[in-house]
Enzyme design. Structure first.
Site, short mmCIF file in Angstrom:
data_model
loop_
_atom_site.label_atom_id
_atom_site.label_comp_id
_atom_site.label_asym_id
_atom_site.label_seq_id
_atom_site.Cartn_x
_atom_site.Cartn_y
_atom_site.Cartn_z
CB VAL C 77 82.08 34.59 115.01
CG1 VAL C 77 81.62 33.58 113.98
CG2 VAL C 77 82.03 34.00 116.41
CB CYS C 78 85.15 34.95 110.11
SG CYS C 78 85.01 35.44 108.38
CB ILE C 79 80.65 38.60 109.32
CG1 ILE C 79 79.17 38.72 108.96
CG2 ILE C 79 81.52 39.33 108.31
CD1 ILE C 79 78.58 40.09 109.21
CB ALA C 82 79.37 33.46 110.84
#
Lengths: 99, 130, 130
Positions: C77-79, C82
């Site tokens: 998941v792209c930080i 997110a």
């Protein structure tokens, strides 16, 4: 190259733009709402039929069925399932999604 | 991204194209696309950007987002050169269909025909579209 | 063949995550490898462990998690995406001084470099979005 389109041709211009940028010999896979472009009597029928001279058109059968359009497919459109989708991606050197 | 990963990637150079077909600010796609473009620069790949359809609106001069309380990222396109990202291709038909000319754009680009754009897309290893 | 998958939309609102999942499942069934599934834009919402769909509907998050657990998939998941959307794991929650976390344990949070790396490492990167 495999071009993947997922937009209805009457909502967005993705199908049209894809076909305008698909080189001769390319493959175009219609998924999700783009499967409406693969159906008879629709706004995109003439455009899709003319494109068949240069590119091969595929449509994802489960998406056609989910939309009640499975028996309206334009002659010459090739139907694939998800396994066929995978094969198309694997067989072409590269792929591009027209979101 | 770690330095370790950087070293692991050493050697492999692929042709990455970022295809922008959406207008800015109405949705976040243009901004988050640009964030990947900037990260990709660190991997020293052969990166190009394509602006097609409403994507050409991303490059308009005179963008002022003060009134909508969003951060403008228009200037980031000018900064790309500093990251060695210099291949910016704009689709001529898309510009013409929107009454836009090269003079209206914030950054130097190569204006290409649909056929030329098709050739460019065709030669990529990875095409990212948002 | 080694595939990478990018999911740009959240669960239920768009079909993108469903299409990506069914593609991934079909690819694995054919003996291909999924190098990484990267969740970007609203796609980060596919990682919420608090998702509760109606009992007679598919559970998109758990379905991804089950596929990942079975095939040891790397789901990232792209930080940055997110954080914008209030998605965080335990570590990030503590770091930000928040009182909760919501990332499903089958997913991990990392940077956009992981997406670029997937583009470099994979034979094909397939994008699902809106």
């Amino acid at each position: 190259m495999l071009h993947i389109v997922n937009k209805s041709p009457t909502e967005r211009n993705s199908v049209e733009s894809c076909l305008a940028h698909a080189k001769k010999g390319s493959k175009v896979l219609l998924i999700e709402d783009a499967v409406y472009a693969a159906t008879k009597g629709g706004a995109a029928e003439a455009r899709v039929r003319s494109a068949m001279a240069d590119v091969t058109i595929y449509a994802l059968q489960p998406d056609l069925a989910a939309r009640g359009m499975a028996d309206r497919v334009i002659d010459g459109v090739n139907l694939v399932d998800y396994g066929g989708f995978v094969d198309l991606v694997a067989e072409q050197a590269n792929c591009q999604s027209w979101l | 991204m770690s330095e370790e990963m950087d070293m692991e990637e050493g050697g492999t150079i692929k042709k990455f194209m970022f295809v922008n077909r959406k207008a800015p600010y109405g949705t976040i796609y243009a901004l988050e696309s640009l964030e990947v473009v900037l990260i990709s620069a660190a991997f020293e790949q052969d990166v190009s950007l394509a602006f097609v359809d409403d994507g050409v609106y991303q490059l308009m001069k005179g963008i002022n987002t003060d009134g909508i309380e969003m951060k403008s990222f228009a200037k980031t396109y000018r900064a790309l050169e500093g990251y060695d990202i210099e291949k910016l291709y704009v689709d001529r038909e898309s510009m013409e269909a929107r009454g836009i000319s090269e003079d209206d754009l914030i950054v130097d680009v190569q204006v290409v025909s649909a056929a030329e754009m098709a050739d460019l897309m065709n030669e990529q290893d990875v095409v990212l579209s948002f | 063949m080694k595939f990478g998958i990018l999911v740009n939309e959240g669960p239920y609102q768009h079909q993108a995550s469903d299409s990506a999942y069914l593609f991934a499942k079909a690819a694995l069934a054919k003996g291909h490898e999924i190098f990484r599934v990267f969740f970007y834009h609203d796609g980060v919402n596919n990682a919420s462990r608090l998702t509760v769909p109606p009992a007679d509907d598919r559970h998109i998050v758990n379905r991804w998690a089950a596929l990942a657990d079975e095939h040891k998939l790397d789901m990232v998941v792209c930080i940055a995406a997110a954080q914008r959307r209030g998605m965080m794991d335990d570590n990030e929650s503590k770091r930000q001084g928040k009182d909760a976390d919501n990332i499903h344990p089958s997913f991990r949070i990392s940077g956009l470099g992981q997406l670029v790396e997937a583009g470099i490492q994979c034979d094909r990167l397939v994008v699902f979005g809106d």
